[in-house]
Design a protein around this motif. Structure first.
Motif, PDB file in Angstrom:
ATOM      1  N   GLU A 182      42.726 -19.768 -77.256  1.00 14.30           N
ATOM      2  CA  GLU A 182      42.558 -19.977 -78.879  1.00 14.30           C
ATOM      3  C   GLU A 182      43.432 -18.825 -79.477  1.00 14.30           C
ATOM      4  O   GLU A 182      44.187 -19.275 -80.398  1.00 14.30           O
ATOM      5  CB  GLU A 182      41.046 -19.566 -79.289  1.00 14.30           C
ATOM      6  CG  GLU A 182      40.091 -20.619 -78.747  1.00 14.30           C
ATOM      7  CD  GLU A 182      38.582 -20.249 -78.948  1.00 14.30           C
ATOM      8  OE1 GLU A 182      37.591 -21.197 -79.027  1.00 14.30           O
ATOM      9  OE2 GLU A 182      38.170 -19.181 -78.799  1.00 14.30           O
ATOM     10  N   GLN A 183      43.511 -17.852 -78.864  1.00 13.00           N
ATOM     11  CA  GLN A 183      44.562 -16.692 -79.219  1.00 13.00           C
ATOM     12  C   GLN A 183      46.004 -17.282 -79.149  1.00 13.00           C
ATOM     13  O   GLN A 183      46.550 -17.095 -80.264  1.00 13.00           O
ATOM     14  CB  GLN A 183      44.395 -15.458 -78.585  1.00 13.00           C
ATOM     15  CG  GLN A 183      43.204 -14.862 -78.733  1.00 13.00           C
ATOM     16  CD  GLN A 183      43.029 -13.547 -77.957  1.00 13.00           C
ATOM     17  OE1 GLN A 183      44.234 -12.866 -77.580  1.00 13.00           O
ATOM     18  NE2 GLN A 183      41.921 -13.055 -77.451  1.00 13.00           N
ATOM     19  N   ALA A 184      46.266 -18.038 -78.517  1.00 18.38           N
ATOM     20  CA  ALA A 184      47.560 -18.755 -77.985  1.00 18.38           C
ATOM     21  C   ALA A 184      47.599 -19.851 -79.095  1.00 18.38           C
ATOM     22  O   ALA A 184      48.768 -19.907 -79.725  1.00 18.38           O
ATOM     23  CB  ALA A 184      47.566 -19.497 -76.673  1.00 18.38           C
ATOM     24  N   ILE A 185      46.905 -20.687 -79.408  1.00 13.15           N
ATOM     25  CA  ILE A 185      46.971 -21.747 -80.676  1.00 13.15           C
ATOM     26  C   ILE A 185      47.270 -20.936 -82.021  1.00 13.15           C
ATOM     27  O   ILE A 185      48.053 -21.271 -82.611  1.00 13.15           O
ATOM     28  CB  ILE A 185      45.678 -22.564 -80.631  1.00 13.15           C
ATOM     29  CG1 ILE A 185      45.606 -23.475 -79.339  1.00 13.15           C
ATOM     30  CG2 ILE A 185      45.739 -23.312 -81.552  1.00 13.15           C
ATOM     31  CD1 ILE A 185      44.264 -23.927 -79.065  1.00 13.15           C
ATOM     32  N   GLN A 186      46.218 -19.855 -82.073  1.00 12.38           N
ATOM     33  CA  GLN A 186      46.527 -19.385 -83.464  1.00 12.38           C
ATOM     34  C   GLN A 186      47.966 -18.578 -83.482  1.00 12.38           C
ATOM     35  O   GLN A 186      48.521 -18.653 -84.560  1.00 12.38           O
ATOM     36  CB  GLN A 186      45.567 -18.051 -83.565  1.00 12.38           C
ATOM     37  CG  GLN A 186      44.145 -18.483 -83.712  1.00 12.38           C
ATOM     38  CD  GLN A 186      43.179 -17.612 -84.015  1.00 12.38           C
ATOM     39  OE1 GLN A 186      43.018 -16.451 -83.307  1.00 12.38           O
ATOM     40  NE2 GLN A 186      41.905 -17.871 -84.810  1.00 12.38           N
ATOM     41  N   VAL A 187      48.373 -18.117 -82.541  1.00 12.49           N
ATOM     42  CA  VAL A 187      49.931 -17.580 -82.260  1.00 12.49           C
ATOM     43  C   VAL A 187      50.838 -18.590 -82.846  1.00 12.49           C
ATOM     44  O   VAL A 187      51.835 -18.496 -83.477  1.00 12.49           O
ATOM     45  CB  VAL A 187      50.396 -16.893 -81.052  1.00 12.49           C
ATOM     46  CG1 VAL A 187      51.876 -16.660 -80.852  1.00 12.49           C
ATOM     47  CG2 VAL A 187      49.599 -15.665 -80.810  1.00 12.49           C
ATOM     48  N   LEU A 188      50.758 -20.061 -82.506  1.00 14.70           N
ATOM     49  CA  LEU A 188      51.615 -20.937 -82.860  1.00 14.70           C
ATOM     50  C   LEU A 188      51.449 -21.305 -84.163  1.00 14.70           C
ATOM     51  O   LEU A 188      52.334 -21.734 -84.676  1.00 14.70           O
ATOM     52  CB  LEU A 188      51.304 -22.344 -81.820  1.00 14.70           C
ATOM     53  CG  LEU A 188      52.269 -22.264 -80.493  1.00 14.70           C
ATOM     54  CD1 LEU A 188      51.502 -21.934 -79.372  1.00 14.70           C
ATOM     55  CD2 LEU A 188      52.724 -23.608 -80.350  1.00 14.70           C
ATOM     56  N   VAL A 189      50.099 -21.366 -84.790  1.00 13.32           N
ATOM     57  CA  VAL A 189      50.123 -21.606 -85.974  1.00 13.32           C
ATOM     58  C   VAL A 189      50.554 -20.465 -87.079  1.00 13.32           C
ATOM     59  O   VAL A 189      51.356 -20.866 -87.815  1.00 13.32           O
ATOM     60  CB  VAL A 189      48.407 -22.100 -86.369  1.00 13.32           C
ATOM     61  CG1 VAL A 189      48.134 -22.115 -87.625  1.00 13.32           C
ATOM     62  CG2 VAL A 189      47.849 -23.104 -85.384  1.00 13.32           C
ATOM     63  N   VAL A 190      50.147 -19.495 -86.635  1.00 17.87           N
ATOM     64  CA  VAL A 190      50.848 -18.389 -87.679  1.00 17.87           C
ATOM     65  C   VAL A 190      52.511 -18.351 -87.615  1.00 17.87           C
ATOM     66  O   VAL A 190      52.730 -18.016 -88.547  1.00 17.87           O
ATOM     67  CB  VAL A 190      50.101 -16.933 -86.848  1.00 17.87           C
ATOM     68  CG1 VAL A 190      50.994 -15.797 -87.604  1.00 17.87           C
ATOM     69  CG2 VAL A 190      48.847 -16.811 -87.196  1.00 17.87           C
TER      70      VAL A 190
END
Lengths: 104, 104
Positions: free
Chosen positions: A10-18
């Motif tokens: 989930e943290q990795a996905i957020q990094v990609l979105v941000v």
């Protein structure tokens, strides 16, 4: 919700979105797209280690070529996601080879 | 190459790739796909915080429905990437709203 309660994925996905929104100009948030030139800058700045590998660089070049065929000159979030996915193929192949060696 | 020389984005991409291979059985690495049931398990285990949000859960349900239409019953890496991308839309919308508020 505290950020550290998220899973690693989930943290990795957020990094990609941000990361996408780092390259969307604030005055252009309604349009929700990044320019081709910003996308190239992003590749150079955020993916500079991955793109030093020849296989990955070829994938990136191919993606940028495909972008040139897209005449609106802008990258939507879905396009960004697909493009990053295309760059991951050589990494996926490497991990698969490593897994095959450890299981052999 | 030491892992800490990668950018935050590169590390995030690696987490997503490695996560896919956590769900590919070792004996099935040549096929390079995960089963629909493993994909559901992955959603539950690795994306349990993101999927508690109604918007995201709707996106996930829609994705799983689309999987049911795919009769080989297996998810390739490209399909996995697209599916995760679909789940990110509500997060992207949230970040965009926050950016719009701070720029307003």
């Amino acid at each position: 919700m505290a950020e550290d309660c998220y899973t690693e994925l989930e943290q990795a996905i957020q990094v990609l979105v941000v990361n996408f929104y780092k390259y969307v100009p604030k005055h252009s948030l309604v349009r929700n797209k990044i320019s081709k030139s910003s996308f190239r800058k992003m590749l150079q700045k955020e993916l500079n280690h991955m793109l030093t590998d020849t296989g990955n660089r070829k994938a990136a070049d191919k993606l940028i070529q495909n972008l040139d065929a897209n005449h609106d000159g802008r990258i939507s979030f879905d396009e960004y996601w697909t493009l990053i996915g295309g760059i991951t193929s050589p990494i996926a192949n490497l991990i698969r080879q490593q897994e095959q060696q450890t299981s052999g």
